[in-house]
Every structure is written in structure tokens, then in C-alpha cells.
Design a protein around this motif. Sequence first.
Motif, PDB file in Angstrom:
ATOM      1  N   LYS A  32      41.405  46.913  36.740  1.00  0.00           N
ATOM      2  CA  LYS A  32      42.289  46.244  37.706  1.00  0.00           C
ATOM      3  C   LYS A  32      41.597  44.982  38.195  1.00  0.00           C
ATOM      4  O   LYS A  32      40.459  45.014  38.635  1.00  0.00           O
ATOM      5  N   GLU A  33      42.313  43.891  38.105  1.00  0.00           N
ATOM      6  CA  GLU A  33      41.779  42.603  38.548  1.00  0.00           C
ATOM      7  C   GLU A  33      42.123  42.389  40.020  1.00  0.00           C
ATOM      8  O   GLU A  33      42.914  43.125  40.616  1.00  0.00           O
ATOM      9  N   ASP A  34      41.532  41.373  40.605  1.00  0.00           N
ATOM     10  CA  ASP A  34      41.729  41.086  42.035  1.00  0.00           C
ATOM     11  C   ASP A  34      43.182  40.830  42.395  1.00  0.00           C
ATOM     12  O   ASP A  34      43.638  41.189  43.471  1.00  0.00           O
ATOM     13  N   GLU A  35      43.929  40.197  41.509  1.00  0.00           N
ATOM     14  CA  GLU A  35      45.319  39.854  41.816  1.00  0.00           C
ATOM     15  C   GLU A  35      46.274  41.023  41.626  1.00  0.00           C
ATOM     16  O   GLU A  35      47.478  40.864  41.680  1.00  0.00           O
ATOM     17  N   GLY A  36      45.755  42.222  41.359  1.00  0.00           N
ATOM     18  CA  GLY A  36      46.611  43.386  41.164  1.00  0.00           C
ATOM     19  C   GLY A  36      47.053  43.591  39.732  1.00  0.00           C
ATOM     20  O   GLY A  36      47.818  44.504  39.439  1.00  0.00           O
ATOM     21  N   LEU A  37      46.609  42.736  38.842  1.00  0.00           N
ATOM     22  CA  LEU A  37      46.955  42.878  37.432  1.00  0.00           C
ATOM     23  C   LEU A  37      46.020  43.867  36.751  1.00  0.00           C
ATOM     24  O   LEU A  37      44.849  43.976  37.099  1.00  0.00           O
ATOM     25  N   SER A  38      46.554  44.567  35.773  1.00  0.00           N
ATOM     26  CA  SER A  38      45.736  45.485  34.980  1.00  0.00           C
ATOM     27  C   SER A  38      45.451  44.855  33.624  1.00  0.00           C
ATOM     28  O   SER A  38      46.345  44.280  33.005  1.00  0.00           O
TER      29      SER A  38
END
Length: 91
Positions: A32-38
Amino acid sequence: MLKGYESQGKNYTGLLEKCPALSFTDRTVMLKEDEGLSVRRRTEAFTWSREIYRQWANGGACWLDRDLHDDHHDHDGDHDDDDKDNKKEQG
């Protein structure tokens, strides 16, 4: 080194092929990235088994040799051309 490689038309085997205590799993992990993307990433996980290595290192190895002599008359199957079992049956 672990998987082996090919160079100038020759194939060099790696440790995975030579040692049964070493294995790997090809897997996909999800981060999971900081922007909420997986993000899915493909990874390899290598594992080592001390118990399998201990058994393998203590012997019990086997191999196949080319049969250099004609043993189709070797009825007892021990490849020494001394048909002890066959002589017992005949004698």
C-alpha cells in the motif's frame, strides 16, 4: 549463483538444482502506497532447511553411471556378471 545462468551457449547450474535444502517460491506481494493505492510486486522468497541439509550432507547420495558393459546376461541384477542366484537355481 542461486538459479544458475547461461553464458556463451553453456548452461551453468545453480545451487537450487544442486542442493535440496535450498528452495524458492515465486510470489506476488501487495504494497500500500501513501496515496492509498495498492501496488503488486513480484518477488522471490528463498528458504533454507537445516534438517534437509543435515540429511543431505551426511550422505545417502545416489547417481547414475553409464553402463559400460553388457549386463543382459546378469540375471541377479547386481551388475557384477556373477549370477549367484542363477547358479543356485541350476545347481
